[in-house]
Design an enzyme around this catalytic site. Structure first.
Site, PDB file in Angstrom:
ATOM      1  N   GLU A  67      -8.619  -0.559   5.590  1.00 28.83           N
ATOM      2  CA  GLU A  67      -8.093  -1.533   6.568  1.00 28.83           C
ATOM      3  C   GLU A  67      -9.140  -2.165   7.495  1.00 28.83           C
ATOM      4  O   GLU A  67      -8.880  -2.339   8.680  1.00 28.83           O
ATOM      5  CB  GLU A  67      -7.001  -0.864   7.423  1.00 28.83           C
ATOM      6  CG  GLU A  67      -5.856  -0.277   6.610  1.00 28.83           C
ATOM      7  CD  GLU A  67      -4.765   0.401   7.452  1.00 28.83           C
ATOM      8  OE1 GLU A  67      -4.939   0.556   8.673  1.00 28.83           O
ATOM      9  OE2 GLU A  67      -3.719   0.757   6.865  1.00 28.83           O
ATOM     10  N   GLU A  85       0.017   3.280  -1.671  1.00 30.87           N
ATOM     11  CA  GLU A  85       0.934   3.774  -0.627  1.00 30.87           C
ATOM     12  C   GLU A  85       2.307   3.107  -0.754  1.00 30.87           C
ATOM     13  O   GLU A  85       2.927   2.740   0.239  1.00 30.87           O
ATOM     14  CB  GLU A  85       0.341   3.494   0.766  1.00 30.87           C
ATOM     15  CG  GLU A  85      -1.062   4.045   0.968  1.00 30.87           C
ATOM     16  CD  GLU A  85      -1.603   3.874   2.386  1.00 30.87           C
ATOM     17  OE1 GLU A  85      -0.818   3.594   3.317  1.00 30.87           O
ATOM     18  OE2 GLU A  85      -2.824   4.021   2.564  1.00 30.87           O
TER      19      GLU A  85
HETATM   20  C1  HAH Z   1      -1.167   3.091   6.301  1.00 32.83           C
HETATM   21  N1  HAH Z   1      -1.345   2.020   7.239  1.00 32.83           N
HETATM   22  C2  HAH Z   1      -2.332   4.073   6.322  1.00 32.83           C
HETATM   23  O1  HAH Z   1      -3.277   3.743   5.322  1.00 32.83           O
HETATM   24  C3  HAH Z   1      -1.906   5.515   6.087  1.00 32.83           C
HETATM   25  O2  HAH Z   1      -3.010   6.349   6.253  1.00 32.83           O
HETATM   26  C4  HAH Z   1      -0.821   5.917   7.067  1.00 32.83           C
HETATM   27  O3  HAH Z   1      -0.443   7.276   6.868  1.00 32.83           O
HETATM   28  C5  HAH Z   1       0.327   5.011   6.923  1.00 32.83           C
HETATM   29  C6  HAH Z   1       0.133   3.726   6.569  1.00 32.83           C
HETATM   30  C7  HAH Z   1      -0.394   0.962   7.118  1.00 32.83           C
HETATM   31  C8  HAH Z   1      -0.254   0.035   8.279  1.00 32.83           C
HETATM   32  C9  HAH Z   1       0.742  -0.889   8.245  1.00 32.83           C
HETATM   33  O4  HAH Z   1       1.546  -0.946   7.179  1.00 32.83           O
HETATM   34  C10 HAH Z   1       0.924  -1.795   9.303  1.00 32.83           C
HETATM   35  C11 HAH Z   1       0.108  -1.749  10.403  1.00 32.83           C
HETATM   36  C12 HAH Z   1      -0.877  -0.830  10.458  1.00 32.83           C
HETATM   37  C13 HAH Z   1      -1.054   0.067   9.392  1.00 32.83           C
END
Ligand code: HAH
Length: 338
Positions: free
Chosen positions: A138, A245
């Site tokens: 990210e 994910e």
């Molecule tokens: C993910 N971010 C991460 O990669 C993971 O490590 C965590 O457990 C959950 C989600 C997703 C995310 C999003 O969909 C929107 C804003 C910020 C982050």
């Protein structure tokens, strides 16, 4: 699943055997509460939180691998592959990393040396057990013209921390497949920025092998056309792709209602159609897709119960809270049984 808790429905891992690995994010609680479901359907896992920086390296010189080891042992016992998540991120990363011993901002050399040492220790520990790592998570900016998201990593080290992380990971385990991972990966503007970043990493000779599409989707967004376009664009870089994910929330992202105690009529049917469309694409593009991991396994436990509305129940997975197949499972099974 029958009344004794035995799963009689066809295993996802068998349905997809010729196509891609099928995974689930797990944690120390769900490897117990979902063990039968996980063992029946999945041949890969990812630690939901337990391998993140703050979980394994909360203080300088202090490594805490108990929970991560528990999950890696679970994978070993069940002959499952395991992905590592994640080495560089702006969240769930401890403050000490960015400070010197006097509490002032760390310099670039110190930060990169700490990163090298962290990656060497963590990737080295699981060498031969984890086949892939989300090396960088990210770093692309969601909005605006800037390519990279503001972060302490960027402030201190400049954009170079990204390529360095891949190099350190490759040095620590030359066999591991190394991924760049991000969300909103199918939205055209962010897709093009992710593409530009990965292209520049390849041009710099960074050891990157794949792109992780987080695939946190919902009933309304993104469109199958945008998902297809993202797969094609990323695959044109010659890298393998994984959905890392996957989940399908029943709520629009800006829908903040918190009063539903069960899905509304039609929600699960619409979810089934969407999952069928997604897995149709995955089947079509299976040559470039090497893995599909859900961010959970069944509706009894999902991070979406806390995000973006804390305490709001969601129903994003293929199995319900009792681990029974939902309509989405049936549609996918029919598609791959053909
Ligand atoms: C993910 N971010 C991460 O990669 C993971 O490590 C965590 O457990 C959950 C989600 C997703 C995310 C999003 O969909 C929107 C804003 C910020 C982050």
């Amino acid at each position: 699943m029958n009344s004794t808790g035995t799963h009689t429905e066809q295993a996802l891992k068998d349905l997809f055997a010729q196509h891609f690995r099928i995974g689930a994010a797990v944690n120390p609680r769900t490897i117990r509460s979902q063990e039968l479901l996980l063992a029946h359907h999945f041949n890969s896992i990812t630690a939901e939180n337990e391998m993140k920086f703050v979980s394994v390296h909360p203080e300088e010189g202090v490594y805490t691998f108990e929970d991560a080891d528990l999950l890696a042992d679970f994978a070993g016992r069940h002959q499952m592959a395991m992905r590592g998540h994640t080495l560089v991120w702006h969240n769930q990363t401890p403050d000490w990393l960015f400070e010197d011993s006097q509490g002032r901002p760390a310099g670039k050399a110190l930060l990169l040396e700490r990163l090298r040492s962290h990656i060497d220790t963590v990737v080295g520990r699981y060498k031969g057990r984890l086949y892939a790592w989300d090396v960088v998570n990210e770093v692309i900016a969601d909005e605006g013209d800037a390519l990279l998201r503001p972060s302490k990593w960027l402030d201190i080290a400049g954009p170079e921390f990204i390529a360095r992380a891949f190099e350190y990971a490759h040095d620590a385990d030359p066999e591991a497949l190394l991924f760049y991972n991000d969300y909103n990966e199918s939205h055209p503007a962010k897709r093009d920025k992710i593409y530009a970043l990965v292209k520049s990493l390849l041009e710099q000779g960074a050891p990157i092998h794949g792109i992780g599409l987080q695939a946190h989707w919902n009933l309304f967004d993104p469109s199958l056309d945008d998902i297809r376009a993202a797969i094609e664009k990323y695959a044109s870089l010659g890298l393998q792709l994984q959905l890392t994910e996957l989940d399908v929330s029943v709520f629009r992202f800006d829908d903040r209602r918190a009063d539903l105690t069960s899905p509304e009529p039609g929600m699960l049917e619409r979810q089934a159609e969407l999952y069928e469309g997604v897995f149709g694409l995955l089947k079509e593009y299976h040559d470039v897709i090497s893995g599909v991991t859900f961010w959970g396994a069944a509706d009894d436990y999902t991070w979406l119960d806390g995000f973006p509305v804390r305490g709001r129940k969601n129903w994003p997975m293929l199995f319900d809270a009792q681990h029974r197949p939902k309509p989405a499972y049936d549609r996918i099974a029919a598609l791959f049984a053909e």
